[in-house]
Structure formats: structure tokens, C-alpha cells
Enzyme design. Structure first.
Site, short mmCIF file in Angstrom:
data_model
loop_
_atom_site.label_atom_id
_atom_site.label_comp_id
_atom_site.label_asym_id
_atom_site.label_seq_id
_atom_site.Cartn_x
_atom_site.Cartn_y
_atom_site.Cartn_z
N ASP B 168 -0.19 -2.87 -3.08
CA ASP B 168 1.00 -3.65 -2.76
C ASP B 168 0.55 -5.06 -2.44
O ASP B 168 -0.02 -5.32 -1.37
CB ASP B 168 1.74 -3.05 -1.56
N LYS B 236 8.75 -5.04 -5.22
CA LYS B 236 9.03 -4.54 -3.88
C LYS B 236 9.69 -5.63 -3.07
O LYS B 236 9.30 -6.80 -3.17
CB LYS B 236 7.69 -4.10 -3.26
N LYS B 272 10.85 -0.99 -5.23
CA LYS B 272 10.56 -0.40 -3.93
C LYS B 272 11.17 -1.25 -2.82
O LYS B 272 10.65 -2.32 -2.50
CB LYS B 272 9.05 -0.27 -3.72
#
Lengths: 291, 336
Positions: B168, B236, B272
Site C-alpha cells: 500500500d 485506495k 479499497k
């Protein structure tokens, strides 16, 4: 309409009696209401009819509020409960009126009930900083230790209030639960919802933290099973559940090891035992030093 | 490959969409040529997702799916090996009272904790395969992203070498807000390259936009396109360290971008949302948004994840309510 004619009749401003959850007065999530009528069948008010989801929200609010209330000093809890009596005294007329309309009492008997309820709040206010001395103990042990037992609040208490004498019955179950620092979810008498919500307004203006008392007007037979089985409720007071299948409620409560107060024989109101029924005893060992 | 050079790093997707002479000008023209977002319409649409009635069997399915989509996360400065072990234990057995409870998709930790997470997972670790629990690591100087590119890339390589299945990364919001899209683009491309393992496979790259610092929906749409063009496998919303985090309108907007990308290229990008989704009710609203925006193909942990820590407990409580018929309480799930 011209300004020259002065009308002598005002439009009614009727009150909607809503639930009391988390310090606020929401309508029932279900949108349901029950009509309340007086002895002669005249419409008095609409009262919110709580659903199981309202009960869930009430338990959530009670759980959130409980540590803060239990953490307040006993002296402070006493002040707050006494304040409830003070505010109730100031609004006596409203309660007398509501009791007359819903319970069909004479003015004198309604007044007597309200005054008895006020005195009961004062009585409980006095116990907050004394009950630990009465029920606690210093235990003799064979060793160089202090061994001390003190009562502590059980946690979240779900209550089915007595079905008669709306205000007094409600006070006789809610006040003892509050003394030691429990938070309460109470289903008041189905026959007197008005005084229950008016009492909630008194509680809301008496420095009682939001969520410590939650009032769910509605059908006790519908709500009690959800409260009895709710895993986040620590004690179940069935004082007013004599007409329900209270054995089934007690069985449901056993699943999660709840403390239960039965309707029969029950515990007499206005006794220290009534307060201590909703406590747990904590025993602490502490070393004794010769220094 | 620095931001000062006119030519951008060659990312396959960007080359296909914008042409082989990939330049910052072309990128800017594309991003700033995207249609503006109808903010009122977007928020109204997002508010409608809460009105769907998801009950009984569909609720049970939604709850299980939500658990399977969770990246169970701990991202604190105070994280210890013990904390990571207990997080992994929770992922392995989310609800000890019900062995049929599914497991979350991944555990998400700081890069230096990846090794401990892998060790604690043992045979349950997916190790890049389809079954098992992934280990996701935040990298590139998370959460601020304020470090030199060398530091960010080394951060990423370390995590991948330690076994991270998913990375991430955070984008450089400062560069983005300055309009320096090329720098942001290049960093994503380079980070993607740093996700390459020794055997030539890649760790999945999730690109964190940190929408709370992008200020406008238009910026969120641009950053989403930018991240996809540069090679992100997932987009995300947030780090969870900045408020507002994953709001439903922002997530919806990002879902619309991946839907449009699929229509354009046939390629499926994941989304996400992270931060602020703490109740089963919120999670179900998100699932409704996914199904109604991208289609049910996206109701898959490979394409949708929740970055969350407290969400799992609330979903477990709802799940217990469905199986036992009574309301459960926090005493019946673990304390995280």
C-alpha cells in the site's frame, strides 16, 4: 381572520411523547405510536412504541454511558439523584395532571403518588455515599494483608417497571439501580407512558449523563425477550413482569449469566437490599507494611 | 525518470491510452480533460445506498463477504511484535465461538512487521497464492509520503523482500496539488517496479490517494485515473490517519473510475476504502455501492477491500446475532 376579533380559544399544542435514548428524545425507529386515551376515551397523546431495534440502541447507549456514571464520585451521584428530586418537585403539577389523565386518579391521590416518588429519589440520593460502608467489609485474613470487600455496580440493567402506580413504580426500580453506578434501560408500565417520558425530561435536565437512563415506552411483552437475551445486558429486573412469561425471560437471561430480580417474591422497594441486588462484590488484597 | 524530465516513465497502460510519446503535457491534458464531478448528484446517489433492504440470507452473505474483504489493519507507532501476532491470531480465528466464520483477506502492517506477520501466519500465509491470508505492508514513507524517492523505493523493496504480498503506497499529495502530475506518476511507476520479486512476479500495488488531502471530487477523479494509468492494481482512499477518510461519495467516485476503466480496456482494477468504516451497516452500504456501480463481479476480495480494524468486531457481532437470534455484546469478541 381579522385582528379586530380576539379569539379566546388557543390552538392546542399537543405533545408527542417520544423515547429517551442516549440523552436524546428520538421517535421509535419503527415509526410506530400508541394512542393514549383517558378514562372517558378522549385522546390524550401519541406515545412512541419502541421496537427491538430501539432496545438495541438503548443498550448501546447505556453501555457507553455506564463507566462514566460509575466513575463519578459517590457524592456526585448523590447530588445528581437529589437534583432529580428537586426538578421533579418543581414540575409536580405536570405529573399530577398526567397521572390523573392516564391512571384516573383523584387530584389528591395523584399528588400523593408524586410526592412519594420525590421522597424516594431523596432517599436513594442519600444512599450513594453510604451503601459501601454498610455492605462493604474489612475481612480478617491469616497473613499480613488488608482484605477489603466493596460493592460495585453490575453494569447495564434492563428493567420491566411495575405495571401500577406509573411514576412511583418506575422510581422504585430505576433509582436503586442508579445508586451504585449502573446504567438502565427501562420499559415503563404500559398503562402510564406519559409520566415515564416526563420523568425522562426531568432526568435529562438533572445533570444525569446522557445514556445512563434510557426509557422505552411500548409493549413489555415485545421488548422484554430482546432485553433478556441481549448479551450486553448484565442484569435483568423483572419486578413488573409478573403478568409476562417471566420464567422464560429468566431462562433467556441465564444464557449470558445475567443477574435476575424475579417478580415474585421480588425485593421490597426502599431497602438497601434493593440497591445491593444490582451490585457485584469486589474483594481486594493489599499488603500491610510495618513502615 | 525524474519529474524534471519531459518524458515520463513508460507505463504500459498510459502508453496505450495516451500514445507512445508519453509526456507530462499529454498526461495533464488527459487528467484535466476529465469531466467535472457533479458533487450534489454524487452525494445524493451515495445517500441512496443506505436505503436498500438487505435482510436474512442476503445479510448473512453480505456479512461473510465483508469479512473476506477486510484487510485487518494495525498501523500504530506503538505496534509491537506481540500486537502483530495477536492481529494475525484474530485473522486466523476471527470468532472462536463459530468455526464457520470466514477469514479476512489480509493483514496490513508497517513494512518492518511483515516478517513477524508472515511467521505468525505460518501455513495460513498465502505466499502469493490464491488461498490463504495475504500480508499487506504500507510503504513509501507512509502515511505522509514525505521522503526522497530512494527512501520510498527502498522501503518498498524491504517489505517485498520480507514477504509482503501487497504494497500500500501513498502518492505525493504535495506534488499532485502543485499540478506536478508527472512526479506522482513516475513515483507510482517506480514503486510498481520495486514490487517485483526475485522470481519476476509482482506484489500487488495499492495506491493510496489520501482523498482527505485532495479537497475536491475532481482531484479524486484525476488522482484515480493517474494511479491506474501508472500501473496501480488497486486504488485506495486513505491512510486512515487523515479526516475525512473513506466517505461513501468518494468511494463511489473511485468505483465509477474503475468501472469506466473496465469499459475502456476490459481490465479490472480494485478499490479499497480505508478508515472510518467501523460498522457492519456501513460495510453493507459499501457492498451495495459496489454491486450497483461496478456489477457483482466486483463483489470479490480480489477487487474490493476494506481497510479496517474495528469493523471486523462489529461484523462478528451482527453475525452472532443472525446465528443465535439474540443481540450480542463486546464481551463476546476479542479486544483488539
Amino acid at each position: 381572520m381579522t385582528t379586530t376579533t380576539k379569539t379566546t380559544t388557543r390552538l392546542d399544542v399537543p405533545k408527542t411523547y417520544k423515547l429517551f435514548i442516549g440523552g436524546g428524545f428520538p421517535r421509535s425507529e419503527s415509526g410506530r405510536v400508541t394512542e393514549v386515551r383517558d378514562g372517558e376515551g378522549r385522546f390524550v397523546a401519541n406515545v412512541a412504541k419502541a421496537s427491538r431495534k430501539d432496545a438495541r440502541e438503548a443498550v448501546r447507549a447505556a453501555r457507553k454511558a455506564q463507566p462514566g456514571w460509575a466513575g463519578a464520585t459517590a457524592y456526585n451521584r448523590g447530588q445528581v439523584l437529589y437534583r432529580v428530586a428537586e426538578v421533579l418537585e418543581g414540575r409536580k403539577a405536570q405529573f399530577v395532571d398526567e397521572l390523573q389523565r392516564t391512571e384516573g386518579l383523584s387530584a389528591a391521590r395523584a399528588r400523593a403518588q408524586v410526592e412519594e416518588a420525590i421522597d424516594l429519589w431523596v432517599w436513594h440520593a442519600g444512599w450513594t455515599d453510604k451503601i459501601a460502608q454498610v455492605a462493604g467489609s474489612a475481612n480478617p485474613v491469616a497473613g499480613p494483608y488488608f482484605n477489603i470487600s466493596v460493592p460495585e455496580p453490575t453494569g447495564v440493567v434492563a428493567i420491566v417497571a411495575p405495571q401500577s402506580q406509573g411514576l412511583l413504580g418506575l422510581t422504585s426500580v430505576v433509582a436503586p439501580a442508579l445508586v451504585m453506578g449502573n446504567a438502565v434501560v427501562v420499559v415503563p408500565a404500559a398503562s402510564s407512558p406519559l409520566v415515564a417520558i416526563s420523568l425522562a425530561e426531568v432526568l435529562a435536565t438533572s445533570d444525569l449523563p446522557g445514556g445512563v437512563v434510557n426509557v422505552l415506552t411500548g409493549d413489555p411483552a415485545e421488548l422484554a425477550p430482546w432485553l433478556a437475551s441481549h448479551a450486553d445486558v448484565n442484569a435483568l429486573d423483572l419486578t413488573g413482569a409478573g403478568d409476562l412469561d417471566w420464567v422464560a425471560l429468566e431462562v433467556a437471561a441465564a444464557d449470558t449469566l445475567k443477574r435476575v430480580i424475579r417478580p415474585e417474591p421480588g425485593i421490597a422497594p426502599e431497602t438497601p437490599q434493593r440497591i445491593l441486588a444490582l451490585t457485584e462484590t469486589k474483594t481486594v488484597w493489599h499488603t500491610k507494611s510495618r513502615m | 525518470m525524474t519529474s524534471t524530465s519531459a518524458a515520463l516513465a513508460p507505463a504500459e497502460r498510459a502508453v496505450q491510452l495516451l500514445g507512445s510519446d508519453l509526456s507530462e503535457v499529454a498526461l495533464r491534458q488527459h487528467l484535466e480533460g476529465l469531466p467535472a464531478v457533479d458533487a450534489v448528484g454524487l452525494e445524493a446517489r451515495a445517500a441512496r445506498f443506505g436505503t436498500r433492504s438487505i435482510k436474512t440470507t442476503s445479510k448473512a452473505q453480505a456479512l461473510d463477504l465483508a469479512i473476506r474483504m477486510i484487510d485487518l489493519t494495525t498501523l500504530q507507532g506503538a505496534d509491537t511484535r506481540g500486537k502483530v501476532r495477536s492481529l494475525v491470531a484474530k485473522a486466523l480465528v476471527p470468532d472462536a465461538s463459530d468455526p464457520s466464520t470466514p477469514r479476512p483477506a489480509a493483514v496490513c502492517v508497517y513494512g518492518d512487521m511483515v516478517g513477524h506477520a508472515v511467521e505468525a501466519l505460518g501455513p495460513a500465509w498465502s505466499a502469493g497464492k490464491d488461498d490463504g491470508i495475504n500480508v499487506a505492508a504500507v510503504a513509501t514513507a507512509f502515511p505522509a509520503g514525505r521522503a526522497s524517492i530512494e527512501v520510498k523505493l527502498q522501503d518498498t523493496r524491504d517489505a517485498v523482500a520480507a514477504g509482503a504480498d501487497e504494497i500500500d503506497m501513498v502518492i505525493d499529495r504535495g506534488a499532485f496539488l502543485e499540478g506536478n502530475y508527472g512526479k506522482v506518476f513516475d513515483e507510482i511507476v517506480l514503486t510498481k517496479e520495486a514490487c517485483r520479486r526475485a522470481d519476476g512476479s509482482y506484489a500487488h500495488l495499492k495506491v493510496i490517494l489520501e482523498t482527505g488531502e485532495l479537497f475536491t471530487y475532481d482531484n479524486v477523479r484525476r488522482a484515480s485515473w493517474l494511479s491506474i494509468l501508472a500501473g496501480g492494481d488497486f486504488i485506495k482512499t486513505s491512510t486512515g490517519k487523515v479526516q475525512p477518510a473513506a466517505t461513501l461519495p468518494v468511494t463511489l467516485l473511485m468505483l465509477q473510475v474503475v468501472r469506466d476503466w473496465e469499459r475502456l480496456t476490459g481490465e479490472r482494477i480494485g478499490v479499497k476504502p480505508a478508515g472510518g468504516i467501523s460498522t457492519a451497516k456501513d460495510a453493507i452500504k459499501h457492498l451495495v455501492a459496489v454491486a450497483e456501480t461496478c456489477g457483482e463481479a466486483w463483489l470479490d476480495p480480489k477487487l474490493y477491500r476494506f481497510g479496517a480494524s474495528s469493523l471486523l468486531n462489529d461484523v462478528l457481532l451482527q453475525r452472532q446475532k443472525l446465528t443465535t437470534g439474540r443481540y450480542s455484546g463486546p464481551d463476546y469478541v476479542t479486544i483488539d
